[in-house]
Motif scaffolding. Structure first.
Motif, PDB file in Angstrom:
ATOM      1  N   LEU A 182      51.468  41.282  60.385  1.00 47.83           N
ATOM      2  CA  LEU A 182      50.369  41.432  61.430  1.00 47.83           C
ATOM      3  C   LEU A 182      50.880  41.657  63.183  1.00 47.83           C
ATOM      4  O   LEU A 182      49.587  41.769  63.769  1.00 47.83           O
ATOM      5  CB  LEU A 182      49.310  40.007  61.202  1.00 47.83           C
ATOM      6  N   SER A 183      52.063  41.246  63.365  1.00 53.32           N
ATOM      7  CA  SER A 183      52.423  41.254  64.816  1.00 53.32           C
ATOM      8  C   SER A 183      52.219  42.557  64.564  1.00 53.32           C
ATOM      9  O   SER A 183      52.362  42.943  66.016  1.00 53.32           O
ATOM     10  CB  SER A 183      54.264  40.306  64.500  1.00 53.32           C
ATOM     11  N   GLY A 222      45.423  48.279  58.436  1.00 50.24           N
ATOM     12  CA  GLY A 222      45.302  48.418  56.404  1.00 50.24           C
ATOM     13  C   GLY A 222      46.270  47.769  55.397  1.00 50.24           C
ATOM     14  O   GLY A 222      45.856  48.138  55.065  1.00 50.24           O
ATOM     15  N   ASP A 223      47.579  47.110  55.934  1.00 54.26           N
ATOM     16  CA  ASP A 223      48.127  46.437  54.810  1.00 54.26           C
ATOM     17  C   ASP A 223      48.258  44.905  55.714  1.00 54.26           C
ATOM     18  O   ASP A 223      47.974  43.895  54.476  1.00 54.26           O
ATOM     19  CB  ASP A 223      49.182  46.409  55.396  1.00 54.26           C
ATOM     20  N   ALA A 224      46.759  44.503  56.415  1.00 54.52           N
ATOM     21  CA  ALA A 224      47.179  42.827  56.713  1.00 54.52           C
ATOM     22  C   ALA A 224      46.250  42.226  55.313  1.00 54.52           C
ATOM     23  O   ALA A 224      46.220  41.138  55.385  1.00 54.52           O
ATOM     24  CB  ALA A 224      46.547  43.242  57.863  1.00 54.52           C
ATOM     25  N   ALA A 279      48.999  39.066  49.875  1.00 54.90           N
ATOM     26  CA  ALA A 279      47.916  38.485  48.298  1.00 54.90           C
ATOM     27  C   ALA A 279      47.954  37.291  48.295  1.00 54.90           C
ATOM     28  O   ALA A 279      47.138  36.602  47.756  1.00 54.90           O
ATOM     29  CB  ALA A 279      48.669  39.730  47.140  1.00 54.90           C
ATOM     30  N   ALA A 280      49.297  37.022  49.018  1.00 54.60           N
ATOM     31  CA  ALA A 280      49.357  34.850  48.821  1.00 54.60           C
ATOM     32  C   ALA A 280      48.343  34.557  49.401  1.00 54.60           C
ATOM     33  O   ALA A 280      48.053  33.183  49.235  1.00 54.60           O
ATOM     34  CB  ALA A 280      51.141  34.600  49.613  1.00 54.60           C
ATOM     35  N   CYS A 319      39.763  38.318  55.927  1.00 59.60           N
ATOM     36  CA  CYS A 319      39.897  39.257  55.898  1.00 59.60           C
ATOM     37  C   CYS A 319      38.039  39.636  54.461  1.00 59.60           C
ATOM     38  O   CYS A 319      37.898  40.904  54.282  1.00 59.60           O
ATOM     39  CB  CYS A 319      40.739  39.605  53.965  1.00 59.60           C
ATOM     40  N   ALA A 320      37.973  38.807  54.349  1.00 55.67           N
ATOM     41  CA  ALA A 320      36.901  38.699  53.586  1.00 55.67           C
ATOM     42  C   ALA A 320      35.798  38.758  54.427  1.00 55.67           C
ATOM     43  O   ALA A 320      34.765  39.808  54.471  1.00 55.67           O
ATOM     44  CB  ALA A 320      36.273  37.273  53.393  1.00 55.67           C
TER      45      ALA A 320
END
Length: 171
Positions: A62-63, A68-70, A76-77, A93-94
């Protein structure tokens, strides 16, 4: 030399250790202000069933502003953790994916737990609508706030940068 050591892809030395070396490496990169490197390393790493690593990994991603990875496998946690940080990431994300039902349900959980954050809500709305409305003061800034500020194209206030360390200050 320190940068090269922390960025190396070599395996950790054998023996017992309380925390995975990758977690420590990502933290050290963040502390040194090497946010992009920390985000890249975090996005490429995995440690199974380690909540500490999952948090450090998500914070680095995030920082670094790695959109694309956020909301990908690296974070996934967010799908099974119930702290404010993870719930906010899940709701974002939703909403980003267009899943209004999950986003609304997750925001409802945050409200029911007394964890509503007006600054977070304004920033998510800014990102989704490209409004660029400055958020109210954020009492406890996290990497999620930093990510949303960056994604919304807003300046990072000095109090947030100070609270989040060298990496945020450099941004």
């Amino acid at each position: 030399l320190a940068r090269r050591l922390v960025l190396t892809r070599a395996d950790a030395p054998s023996g017992t250790i309380r925390r995975p070396l990758i977690t420590i490496r990502i933290e050290r990169l963040m502390e040194a202000g090497l946010i992009d490197e920390a985000g890249a390393l975090a996005a490429s790493a995995s440690v199974k069933d380690d909540a500490d690593f999952a948090m450090v990994q998500a914070e680095a991603i995030l920082s670094a502003g790695r959109a694309g990875d956020a909301c990908g496998n690296a974070t996934a946690a967010r799908l099974n953790q119930d702290s404010q940080f993870w719930l906010e990431l899940r709701a974002y994300c939703a909403a980003q994916a267009g899943d209004a039902a999950t986003a609304d349900l997750t925001r409802g959980i945050l409200d029911a737990k007394g964890l509503s954050d007006p600054g977070y809500s304004v920033l998510v709305e800014d990102v989704l609508t490209k409004a660029k409305k400055p958020p109210p003061p954020i009492a406890k800034p996290t990497a999620m706030h930093l990510f949303l500020l960056h994604k919304a194209g807003l300046a990072i206030p000095p109090d947030i940068a100070k609270h989040l360390g060298a990496g945020a200050s450099l941004l």
